[in-house]
Design a protein around this motif. Structure first.
Motif, PDB file in Angstrom:
ATOM      1  N   LEU A  70       0.823  -1.204   0.000  1.00 46.02           N
ATOM      2  CA  LEU A  70       0.000   0.000   0.000  1.00 46.02           C
ATOM      3  C   LEU A  70       0.861   1.260   0.000  1.00 46.02           C
ATOM      4  N   ARG A  71       1.979   1.217   0.695  1.00 40.90           N
ATOM      5  CA  ARG A  71       2.862   2.382   0.709  1.00 40.90           C
ATOM      6  C   ARG A  71       3.457   2.639  -0.670  1.00 40.90           C
ATOM      7  N   LEU A  72       3.892   1.582  -1.364  1.00 44.97           N
ATOM      8  CA  LEU A  72       4.446   1.767  -2.707  1.00 44.97           C
ATOM      9  C   LEU A  72       3.383   2.268  -3.686  1.00 44.97           C
ATOM     10  N   VAL A  73       2.170   1.732  -3.555  1.00 41.90           N
ATOM     11  CA  VAL A  73       1.092   2.199  -4.438  1.00 41.90           C
ATOM     12  C   VAL A  73       0.795   3.668  -4.191  1.00 41.90           C
ATOM     13  N   ALA A  74       0.763   4.083  -2.942  1.00 48.94           N
ATOM     14  CA  ALA A  74       0.502   5.487  -2.625  1.00 48.94           C
ATOM     15  C   ALA A  74       1.622   6.388  -3.132  1.00 48.94           C
ATOM     16  N   GLU A  75       2.868   5.943  -3.020  1.00 48.96           N
ATOM     17  CA  GLU A  75       3.975   6.757  -3.518  1.00 48.96           C
ATOM     18  C   GLU A  75       3.909   6.927  -5.029  1.00 48.96           C
ATOM     19  N   ARG A  76       3.631   5.862  -5.755  1.00 45.18           N
ATOM     20  CA  ARG A  76       3.536   5.962  -7.217  1.00 45.18           C
ATOM     21  C   ARG A  76       2.342   6.816  -7.639  1.00 45.18           C
ATOM     22  N   ARG A  77       1.245   6.696  -6.929  1.00 45.52           N
ATOM     23  CA  ARG A  77       0.083   7.520  -7.262  1.00 45.52           C
ATOM     24  C   ARG A  77       0.379   8.994  -7.022  1.00 45.52           C
ATOM     25  N   ALA A  78       1.039   9.300  -5.898  1.00 45.50           N
ATOM     26  CA  ALA A  78       1.385  10.693  -5.618  1.00 45.50           C
ATOM     27  C   ALA A  78       2.348  11.248  -6.668  1.00 45.50           C
ATOM     28  N   LYS A  79       3.295  10.420  -7.133  1.00 49.24           N
ATOM     29  CA  LYS A  79       4.229  10.871  -8.167  1.00 49.24           C
ATOM     30  C   LYS A  79       3.500  11.134  -9.485  1.00 49.24           C
ATOM     31  N   ARG A  80       2.560  10.246  -9.858  1.00 49.35           N
ATOM     32  CA  ARG A  80       1.809  10.426 -11.101  1.00 49.35           C
ATOM     33  C   ARG A  80       0.933  11.673 -11.038  1.00 49.35           C
ATOM     34  N   GLU A  81       0.249  11.869  -9.904  1.00 47.97           N
ATOM     35  CA  GLU A  81      -0.595  13.049  -9.779  1.00 47.97           C
ATOM     36  C   GLU A  81       0.239  14.326  -9.765  1.00 47.97           C
TER      37      GLU A  81
END
Length: 348
Positions: free
Chosen positions: A291-302
Motif C-alpha cells: 500500500l505504501r508503494l502504491v501510494a507513492e507511485r500515485r502521488a508521483k503520477r498526480e
C-alpha cells in the motif's frame, strides 16, 4: 481500636480492628499527593491531568464528561476533582478551619494541605534572606549508588511532546519519596507528581523458562514545574539536520540493518523453503509495504499531471498556443522489411 485473641493449634492469633476514622486518616496521609507549592503553571496542570491513572480518568469522564486534548480538569484555584470534592464535603460538615471568624477558602485550604504534605514527605519550606527555599529533612546521603536513566516520554502519534513530564527507568527498590528527594537534592528539579509502574519480563520457554533481566524494570513518570525538552529531538530539527542525525544513529546502532536482518531471518524460516523464493528488501514484503508503494507511485503520477496542468494554464493566461506532441505513427507496408515513419501533426 479493638484486639481479639484466639488460640489455634497452640498458636496465638491476634486480630486488630481499626476504626474507620483511623483508616480514613491513614488513607489521607499515604494517598498520592503533590508537593509543589501552588499555584502551578497551566501546562503543568494539564500534564497532571494527562498522567492521571486510567481508572480515575474513566471515572471522571463518566461523571463530568470528556475533556479536550491538552485541557486540565483542575478548578480555577488549582484543585483536582478529588480535592474539590473533599473540600465540599468538609464545608458541608463544618469541619473546615476557621480563620478570623471565616472558613478558609479553596486556595487557603490547598496551601495548608500542601504545607502538611511537604512535612509528611520529608520537606519543609524555609525563608532565608527573603527567599523561600525547600529544605530536605532527614539524613543526607552523599554519592548515592543508584542509576536514574532518562528516556523519552511515551507520546501517542499525532500528539505534541509534553515538556512538563520526564520519564526515568529506576531500580525496583526505589520509592516515590526517593525519586523526589534525589531529583531535588542532586539536580534541583522540582516535581509536581510521580507515577510509578513495574514492567515484568515474560517467560521465554525456549530459553529454559527464564525471564530477561533487561526487560524487567521500573518506570517513573515525573511531573515538572519547569518545562524540559528532550535533547536532539528529530521533530525539532531541519530536514538536513534530521537526515544527518538519522545517518549518525544508523551508523552507530544499525537499527534499520537489525530490522532488515530480523525480517530476512523470519522470511527465510517461513518461506525460504519455497522454490524460486528470493528476499527482496526493501520491496513489498507485506500488505503495508504494498500500500505504501502504491501510494507513492500515485502521488508521483498526480504530481506530474499537476505540473503539466499548471504549465498549460500559464500558457493560456499569456495567450500562447498549446501544442500537444503526439507520438510518431509507424506504417508498415506490404513488405515488412521496410517501414515508413510518418510524424503526427500538432493540434492547437
Amino acid at each position: 481500636m479493638t484486639n481479639y485473641f484466639k488460640t489455634v493449634g497452640g498458636f496465638l492469633l491476634v486480630s486488630v480492628h481499626i476504626p474507620h476514622s483511623v483508616m480514613q486518616a491513614l488513607g489521607i496521609t499515604f494517598r498520592r499527593l503533590y508537593t509543589t507549592k501552588p499555584p502551578m503553571p497551566e501546562a503543568a496542570l494539564a500534564a497532571r491531568t494527562a498522567s492521571t491513572p486510567l481508572a480515575v480518568r474513566l471515572r471522571r469522564r463518566n461523571k463530568f464528561g470528556p475533556l479536550a486534548p491538552g485541557a486540565s480538569d483542575a478548578t480555577p484555584n488549582g484543585l483536582t476533582p478529588t480535592e474539590h470534592a473533599r473540600y465540599q464535603r468538609l464545608h458541608a460538615t463544618g469541619q473546615l478551619a476557621i480563620v478570623d471568624g471565616k472558613e478558609v477558602t479553596e486556595a487557603e485550604w490547598l496551601a495548608r494541605m500542601t504545607e502538611n504534605r511537604s512535612r509528611v514527605r520529608g520537606f519543609k519550606s524555609v525563608r532565608r534572606n527573603g527567599v523561600d527555599e525547600t529544605e530536605v529533612l532527614g539524613r543526607r546521603v552523599y554519592l548515592p549508588n543508584i542509576i536514574f536513566r532518562l528516556v523519552r516520554n511515551n507520546t501517542p502519534p499525532g500528539q505534541p511532546y509534553n515538556p512538563y513530564e520526564a520519564t526515568f527507568r529506576i531500580p525496583k527498590s526505589i520509592t516515590k519519596t526517593d525519586v523526589r528527594s534525589y531529583l531535588l537534592a542532586v539536580y534541583g528539579v522540582k516535581t509536581t507528581y510521580i507515577r510509578t509502574d513495574n514492567y515484568i519480563s515474560p517467560v521465554f520457554p525456549r530459553q529454559g523458562n527464564k525471564r530477561k533481566s533487561f526487560k524487567t524494570y521500573k518506570r517513573a513518570v515525573v511531573g515538572l514545574v519547569d518545562p524540559f525538552y528532550y535533547p536532539l529531538r528529530l521533530e525539532d530539527m531541519a530536514a538536513k539536520d534530521r537526515q544527518e542525525r538519522e545517518k549518525w544513529i544508523e551508523e552507530r546502532f544499525q537499527i534499520q540493518a537489525t530490522r532488515t536482518a530480523q525480517k530476512y531471518e523470519m522470511l527465510r524460516l517461513t518461506k525460504g523453503q519455497s522454490k524460486g523464493w528470493k528476499f527482496k528488501e526493501p520491496l513489498a514484503t507485506k500488505r503495508s509495504h504494498i500500500l505504501r508503494l502504491v501510494a507513492e507511485r500515485r502521488a508521483k503520477r498526480e504530481g506530474l499531471i499537476m505540473e503539466q496542468v499548471n504549465e498549460w494554464r500559464d500558457l493560456r493566461e499569456r495567450g500562447e498556443r498549446i501544442a500537444i506532441d503526439k507520438p510518431a505513427k509507424t506504417i508498415l507496408p506490404a513488405d515488412e522489411s521496410t517501414a515508413a515513419v510518418v510524424p503526427a501533426p500538432s493540434n492547437a
